[in-house]
Design an enzyme around this catalytic site. Sequence first.
Site, PDB file in Angstrom:
ATOM      1  N   SER A   1       0.740  -1.113   0.080  1.00 24.32           N
ATOM      2  CA  SER A   1       0.235   0.045  -0.222  1.00 24.32           C
ATOM      3  C   SER A   1       1.072   1.064   0.214  1.00 24.32           C
ATOM      4  O   SER A   1       0.109   2.367  -0.748  1.00 24.32           O
ATOM      5  CB  SER A   1      -1.233   0.011   0.826  1.00 24.32           C
ATOM      6  OG  SER A   1      -1.897  -1.040   0.946  1.00 24.32           O
TER       7      SER A   1
ATOM      8  N   THR B   1       2.600  -5.208  15.991  1.00 28.32           N
ATOM      9  CA  THR B   1       3.245  -3.434  16.106  1.00 28.32           C
ATOM     10  C   THR B   1       2.792  -2.462  15.509  1.00 28.32           C
ATOM     11  O   THR B   1       1.820  -2.907  14.909  1.00 28.32           O
ATOM     12  CB  THR B   1       4.485  -4.292  15.050  1.00 28.32           C
ATOM     13  OG1 THR B   1       4.663  -4.257  13.539  1.00 28.32           O
ATOM     14  CG2 THR B   1       4.873  -5.352  15.480  1.00 28.32           C
TER      15      THR B   1
ATOM     16  N   ARG C   1     -15.703  -6.401   3.432  1.00 27.41           N
ATOM     17  CA  ARG C   1     -15.166  -5.686   2.823  1.00 27.41           C
ATOM     18  C   ARG C   1     -15.344  -5.301   0.929  1.00 27.41           C
ATOM     19  O   ARG C   1     -15.305  -4.435   0.532  1.00 27.41           O
ATOM     20  CB  ARG C   1     -15.357  -4.356   3.494  1.00 27.41           C
ATOM     21  CG  ARG C   1     -15.674  -4.074   5.048  1.00 27.41           C
ATOM     22  CD  ARG C   1     -15.370  -3.467   5.118  1.00 27.41           C
ATOM     23  NE  ARG C   1     -15.735  -2.505   6.955  1.00 27.41           N
ATOM     24  CZ  ARG C   1     -16.324  -3.410   7.953  1.00 27.41           C
ATOM     25  NH1 ARG C   1     -15.990  -4.923   7.721  1.00 27.41           N
ATOM     26  NH2 ARG C   1     -16.522  -3.228   8.543  1.00 27.41           N
TER      27      ARG C   1
ATOM     28  N   VAL D   1      -4.406  -3.049   3.916  1.00 27.29           N
ATOM     29  CA  VAL D   1      -3.815  -2.868   5.453  1.00 27.29           C
ATOM     30  C   VAL D   1      -4.203  -3.798   6.669  1.00 27.29           C
ATOM     31  O   VAL D   1      -6.032  -3.122   7.050  1.00 27.29           O
ATOM     32  CB  VAL D   1      -3.034  -1.681   6.100  1.00 27.29           C
ATOM     33  CG1 VAL D   1      -2.369  -1.932   6.376  1.00 27.29           C
ATOM     34  CG2 VAL D   1      -2.801  -1.067   4.463  1.00 27.29           C
ATOM     35  N   ILE D   2      -3.282  -4.708   7.381  1.00 24.30           N
ATOM     36  CA  ILE D   2      -4.182  -5.576   8.269  1.00 24.30           C
ATOM     37  C   ILE D   2      -3.510  -5.569   9.350  1.00 24.30           C
ATOM     38  O   ILE D   2      -2.488  -5.539   9.558  1.00 24.30           O
ATOM     39  CB  ILE D   2      -4.610  -6.945   8.100  1.00 24.30           C
ATOM     40  CG1 ILE D   2      -5.545  -6.979   5.854  1.00 24.30           C
ATOM     41  CG2 ILE D   2      -5.282  -7.431   9.162  1.00 24.30           C
ATOM     42  CD1 ILE D   2      -5.460  -8.441   5.692  1.00 24.30           C
TER      43      ILE D   2
ATOM     44  N   PHE E   1      -9.156   6.935  -2.719  1.00 24.64           N
ATOM     45  CA  PHE E   1      -8.557   6.273  -1.261  1.00 24.64           C
ATOM     46  C   PHE E   1      -9.013   4.695  -1.204  1.00 24.64           C
ATOM     47  O   PHE E   1     -10.365   5.053  -1.193  1.00 24.64           O
ATOM     48  CB  PHE E   1      -8.642   7.035  -0.653  1.00 24.64           C
ATOM     49  CG  PHE E   1      -7.681   6.560   0.794  1.00 24.64           C
ATOM     50  CD1 PHE E   1      -6.405   6.576   0.594  1.00 24.64           C
ATOM     51  CD2 PHE E   1      -8.309   6.251   1.819  1.00 24.64           C
ATOM     52  CE1 PHE E   1      -6.086   5.003   2.127  1.00 24.64           C
ATOM     53  CE2 PHE E   1      -7.297   5.154   2.998  1.00 24.64           C
ATOM     54  CZ  PHE E   1      -6.686   4.766   2.776  1.00 24.64           C
TER      55      PHE E   1
ATOM     56  N   GLU F   1       3.198   1.679  -1.782  1.00 25.56           N
ATOM     57  CA  GLU F   1       3.748   1.971  -2.811  1.00 25.56           C
ATOM     58  C   GLU F   1       2.768   2.586  -3.831  1.00 25.56           C
ATOM     59  O   GLU F   1       3.320   2.883  -4.735  1.00 25.56           O
ATOM     60  CB  GLU F   1       4.078   0.780  -3.891  1.00 25.56           C
ATOM     61  CG  GLU F   1       6.188   0.729  -3.344  1.00 25.56           C
ATOM     62  CD  GLU F   1       5.687  -0.178  -1.231  1.00 25.56           C
ATOM     63  OE1 GLU F   1       4.679  -0.828  -1.258  1.00 25.56           O
ATOM     64  OE2 GLU F   1       6.696   0.219  -0.741  1.00 25.56           O
TER      65      GLU F   1
ATOM     66  N   HIS G   1       3.740  -1.080  12.969  1.00 29.83           N
ATOM     67  CA  HIS G   1       3.610  -1.109  11.608  1.00 29.83           C
ATOM     68  C   HIS G   1       2.373  -0.618  10.253  1.00 29.83           C
ATOM     69  O   HIS G   1       2.315  -0.050   9.533  1.00 29.83           O
ATOM     70  CB  HIS G   1       4.306  -2.180  10.923  1.00 29.83           C
ATOM     71  CG  HIS G   1       4.957  -2.229   9.380  1.00 29.83           C
ATOM     72  ND1 HIS G   1       5.759  -2.009   9.121  1.00 29.83           N
ATOM     73  CD2 HIS G   1       4.610  -2.420   8.260  1.00 29.83           C
ATOM     74  CE1 HIS G   1       6.240  -1.449   7.858  1.00 29.83           C
ATOM     75  NE2 HIS G   1       5.013  -2.237   7.158  1.00 29.83           N
TER      76      HIS G   1
HETATM   77  N1  INI Z   1       1.236  -3.415   3.212  1.00 36.59           N
HETATM   78  C1  INI Z   1       0.102  -3.752   2.354  1.00 36.59           C
HETATM   79  O1  INI Z   1      -0.500  -3.210   2.371  1.00 36.59           O
HETATM   80  N2  INI Z   1      -0.873  -4.149   3.679  1.00 36.59           N
HETATM   81  C2  INI Z   1      -0.200  -4.770   5.040  1.00 36.59           C
HETATM   82  O2  INI Z   1      -1.263  -5.374   5.454  1.00 36.59           O
HETATM   83  C3  INI Z   1       0.812  -4.216   4.845  1.00 36.59           C
HETATM   84  N3  INI Z   1       1.754  -5.018   6.073  1.00 36.59           N
HETATM   85  O3  INI Z   1       0.886  -5.285   7.478  1.00 36.59           O
HETATM   86  O4  INI Z   1       2.820  -5.038   6.934  1.00 36.59           O
HETATM   87  C4  INI Z   1       1.557  -3.765   4.316  1.00 36.59           C
HETATM   88  N4  INI Z   1       2.946  -3.803   4.733  1.00 36.59           N
HETATM   89  C5  INI Z   1       3.626  -3.634   3.208  1.00 36.59           C
HETATM   90  C6  INI Z   1       4.177  -1.455   3.398  1.00 36.59           C
HETATM   91  O5  INI Z   1       2.665  -1.542   2.329  1.00 36.59           O
HETATM   92  C7  INI Z   1       5.270  -1.638   1.734  1.00 36.59           C
HETATM   93  O6  INI Z   1       5.420  -2.971   0.701  1.00 36.59           O
HETATM   94  C8  INI Z   1       6.767  -1.839   2.710  1.00 36.59           C
HETATM   95  O7  INI Z   1       7.043  -1.432   3.863  1.00 36.59           O
HETATM   96  C9  INI Z   1       7.881  -1.390   1.789  1.00 36.59           C
HETATM   97  O8  INI Z   1       8.022  -0.207   1.417  1.00 36.59           O
END
Ligand code: INI
Length: 160
Positions: free
Chosen positions: A65, A95, A136, A90-91, A122, A67, A97
């Site tokens: 996401s 952490t 969803r 994104v789930i 979005f 990117e 993140h």
């Molecule tokens: N990216 C997602 O699209 N969904 C997620 O759940 C996720 N988690 O959980 O980490 C996620 N991480 C990767 C992030 O979007 C980037 O691709 C990565 O940080 C490289 O820039």
Amino acid sequence: MATVNKNLSVYDKATIPNANGLRFGIVVSEWNSEITEGLCSGAFKALLDCGAQESDIIRWNVPGSFELIFGSKKMINSHKLDAVIAIGSVIQGETKHFDFVCEATAQGIKDLNITTNVPVIFCVLTDNNMQQAIDRSGGKHGNKGTEAAIAAIKMAVLGS
Ligand code: INI
């Protein structure tokens, strides 16, 4: 919660502008691909249902996401488009993140809407668990991809 017992993908075609001749980009994150493919399929079908031509829809994949921001920007700079739909899922994990990815992605897409002349929709699900994402992306709450496609059409013709 706003979506309890609500199907998000019901729309009245009579109220949606005809999308024939409009050009759309769809940027799809490969993270949680079972979810993002469902969202993409919902968006694609709704665009076609509202009159868009398959040849006027470009799809690119990006790794995650985060990117979606660069992917959408690059697509806008390399193609003549009327709207872009940025699709991700994104789930929540154990952490922080999740928070950083959600925040950066939302802010980045907001920034594109300020700095470019092409609306970027979005369509990023930010869920507490996989079931919420399933519900969803073509499940019991409908498909947020469909909703994003309708938003894209409306924004593509805004002011015309
Ligand atoms: N990216 C997602 O699209 N969904 C997620 O759940 C996720 N988690 O959980 O980490 C996620 N991480 C990767 C992030 O979007 C980037 O691709 C990565 O940080 C490289 O820039």
